[in-house]
Design a protein around this motif. Structure first.
Motif, mmCIF file in Angstrom:
data_model
loop_
_atom_site.group_PDB
_atom_site.id
_atom_site.type_symbol
_atom_site.label_atom_id
_atom_site.label_comp_id
_atom_site.label_asym_id
_atom_site.label_seq_id
_atom_site.Cartn_x
_atom_site.Cartn_y
_atom_site.Cartn_z
ATOM 1 N N PHE A 1 21.249 -0.317 8.167
ATOM 2 C CA PHE A 1 20.855 0.944 8.794
ATOM 3 C C PHE A 1 20.048 0.675 10.061
ATOM 4 O O PHE A 1 19.377 -0.353 10.167
ATOM 5 N N ASN A 2 20.077 1.644 10.981
ATOM 6 C CA ASN A 2 19.096 1.611 12.051
ATOM 7 C C ASN A 2 17.911 2.485 11.638
ATOM 8 O O ASN A 2 17.969 3.186 10.621
ATOM 9 N N GLU A 3 16.852 2.457 12.413
ATOM 10 C CA GLU A 3 15.610 3.124 12.011
ATOM 11 C C GLU A 3 15.771 4.631 11.878
ATOM 12 O O GLU A 3 15.185 5.252 10.986
ATOM 13 N N ASP A 4 16.565 5.247 12.741
ATOM 14 C CA ASP A 4 16.725 6.697 12.700
ATOM 15 C C ASP A 4 17.553 7.168 11.517
ATOM 16 O O ASP A 4 17.483 8.341 11.144
ATOM 17 N N GLN A 5 18.347 6.290 10.922
ATOM 18 C CA GLN A 5 19.173 6.694 9.788
ATOM 19 C C GLN A 5 18.389 6.763 8.478
ATOM 20 O O GLN A 5 18.786 7.468 7.548
ATOM 21 N N ILE A 6 17.268 6.069 8.393
ATOM 22 C CA ILE A 6 16.455 6.087 7.186
ATOM 23 C C ILE A 6 15.659 7.392 7.118
ATOM 24 O O ILE A 6 15.070 7.824 8.105
ATOM 25 N N HIS A 7 15.628 8.022 5.939
ATOM 26 C CA HIS A 7 14.818 9.239 5.739
ATOM 27 C C HIS A 7 13.431 8.794 5.279
ATOM 28 O O HIS A 7 13.163 8.639 4.085
ATOM 29 N N TRP A 8 12.533 8.601 6.221
ATOM 30 C CA TRP A 8 11.247 7.974 5.940
ATOM 31 C C TRP A 8 10.328 8.756 5.008
ATOM 32 O O TRP A 8 9.528 8.132 4.289
ATOM 33 N N PRO A 9 10.378 10.093 4.953
ATOM 34 C CA PRO A 9 9.505 10.781 3.987
ATOM 35 C C PRO A 9 9.750 10.380 2.535
ATOM 36 O O PRO A 9 8.880 10.586 1.684
ATOM 37 N N SER A 10 10.916 9.804 2.239
ATOM 38 C CA SER A 10 11.204 9.379 0.859
ATOM 39 C C SER A 10 10.601 8.015 0.530
ATOM 40 O O SER A 10 10.576 7.626 -0.636
ATOM 41 N N PHE A 11 10.109 7.291 1.535
ATOM 42 C CA PHE A 11 9.559 5.954 1.316
ATOM 43 C C PHE A 11 8.040 5.991 1.477
ATOM 44 O O PHE A 11 7.530 6.230 2.571
ATOM 45 N N CYS A 12 7.336 5.766 0.373
ATOM 46 C CA CYS A 12 5.873 5.905 0.399
ATOM 47 C C CYS A 12 5.136 4.625 0.011
ATOM 48 O O CYS A 12 3.915 4.552 0.168
ATOM 49 N N TYR A 13 5.836 3.622 -0.497
ATOM 50 C CA TYR A 13 5.215 2.324 -0.788
ATOM 51 C C TYR A 13 5.738 1.313 0.231
ATOM 52 O O TYR A 13 6.938 1.251 0.492
ATOM 53 N N HIS A 14 4.834 0.537 0.762
ATOM 54 C CA HIS A 14 5.216 -0.410 1.814
ATOM 55 C C HIS A 14 4.592 -1.776 1.541
ATOM 56 O O HIS A 14 3.430 -1.872 1.145
ATOM 57 N N LYS A 15 5.368 -2.828 1.770
ATOM 58 C CA LYS A 15 4.858 -4.188 1.683
ATOM 59 C C LYS A 15 4.840 -4.766 3.086
ATOM 60 O O LYS A 15 5.878 -5.124 3.662
ATOM 61 N N LEU A 16 3.650 -4.824 3.652
ATOM 62 C CA LEU A 16 3.447 -5.364 4.990
ATOM 63 C C LEU A 16 3.245 -6.874 4.883
ATOM 64 O O LEU A 16 2.507 -7.341 4.016
ATOM 65 N N LYS A 17 3.900 -7.617 5.759
ATOM 66 C CA LYS A 17 3.831 -9.077 5.716
ATOM 67 C C LYS A 17 3.479 -9.631 7.081
ATOM 68 O O LYS A 17 3.642 -8.984 8.111
ATOM 69 N N PHE B 1 0.830 -1.200 0.000
ATOM 70 C CA PHE B 1 0.000 0.000 0.000
ATOM 71 C C PHE B 1 0.865 1.251 0.000
ATOM 72 O O PHE B 1 2.068 1.216 0.274
ATOM 73 N N TYR B 2 0.223 2.359 -0.327
ATOM 74 C CA TYR B 2 0.853 3.679 -0.358
ATOM 75 C C TYR B 2 0.505 4.405 0.931
ATOM 76 O O TYR B 2 -0.661 4.465 1.312
ATOM 77 N N GLY B 3 1.513 4.940 1.615
ATOM 78 C CA GLY B 3 1.234 5.641 2.856
ATOM 79 C C GLY B 3 2.503 6.128 3.522
ATOM 80 O O GLY B 3 3.610 5.990 2.996
ATOM 81 N N THR B 4 2.365 6.701 4.697
ATOM 82 C CA THR B 4 3.489 7.207 5.466
ATOM 83 C C THR B 4 4.064 6.104 6.349
ATOM 84 O O THR B 4 3.471 5.039 6.509
#
Length: 275
Positions: free
Chosen positions: A185-201, A93-96
């Protein structure tokens, strides 16, 4: 399943919330640091209570409270996917990032599984190199000579995709496995606003996936090790079957991974301020 969050009433509510919390314009790298500080200041975990066991296929809406960040179409699709595939479900899905975290905790609560707490996963640096076989030594030589990425990491370098969008600030290590070399990477190192598609499993899998806007960058979000997989998937030109009893790579739950080769082949760039 692939879901676009297109419920108009939900969008109006969401946009109002986003407008109320909008930030001033800052540089991409500065925004990453600001976002990291803010994310540490608030919890994205949901407090949910599951009442009793409920067989897959007979899900009901009262099992957990649905977070207000999630649109009805997404929760409906997730419920159907869980009813069909149980612990092995997946949904794109597409989201934050916040919406992903809420969907993750809500969907796993339906399955009565507690998600990992990434902030509690504290790891020491590896005591020895992961380049311990001929294929891994070959990869290490290529990565260090071509892109000057050291195995022990660099907290100050910045990664950008082909469109110039910030992907990450710093990295913890290069992990040399039998599926090729990956930046860790750890979670804080990722620039999350650049990632908008997610595959949840579902919890029966090993990782989630996050993609940037043009899907040129794939970020693996690890929640299980691959210790029970002696050989990697044969879908990578750098894959090598070494039949390792402890698993084909040292991927750590709570860490994020991006393929070095695929990142740079897709036009990604790295700026090292203090190599």
């Amino acid at each position: 399943f692939f879901v676009f969050l297109d419920n108009m009433a939900w969008f109006a509510s969401r946009n109002a919330r986003l407008l109320a919390t909008s930030m001033s314009v800052v540089s991409a790298a500065g925004l990453q640091r600001k976002t990291s500080r803010e994310s540490r200041g608030r919890s994205s975990r949901l407090e949910v209570v599951c009442s009793g066991s409920q067989p897959i296929g007979t899900l009901s809406s009262h099992v957990t409270a649905i977070p207000e960040t999630l649109c009805p179409m997404l929760t409906s699709t997730l419920s159907s996917s869980i009813a069909k595939d149980g612990n092995m479900f997946d949904c794109i899905f597409y989201g934050t990032k916040q919406e992903f975290d809420d969907a993750w905790h809500w969907s796993w609560a339906i399955l009565h599984v507690k998600p990992i707490n990434r902030s509690e996963r504290i790891y020491e640096g590896r005591q020895k190199s992961t380049a311990d076989s001929s294929n891994r030594v070959r990869d290490k030589t290529r990565i260090e000579s071509t892109w000057n990425l050291k195995e022990t990491g660099n907290p100050s370098c910045e990664f950008y995709d082909s469109a110039g969008e910030l992907i990450a600030c710093g990295y913890e290590a290069i992990v040399y496995g039998d599926h090729g070399p990956y930046m860790e990477f750890n979670e804080d190192q990722i620039h999350w606003p650049s990632f908008c598609y997610h595959k949840l499993k579902g919890p029966g899998r090993t990782h989630f996936e996050h993609y940037n806007k043009d899907k040129s960058v794939k970020c693996y979000d690890q929640f299980q090790t691959v210790a029970n997989q002696p050989n990697p998937p044969p879908d990578n030109p750098f894959s090598s079957a070494n039949n390792r009893p402890d698993g084909y790579a040292d991927y750590r739950p709570g860490r994020f991974y991006i393929s070095c080769d695929f990142f740079f082949d897709e036009g990604g760039k790295c700026i090292q301020k203090n190599p």
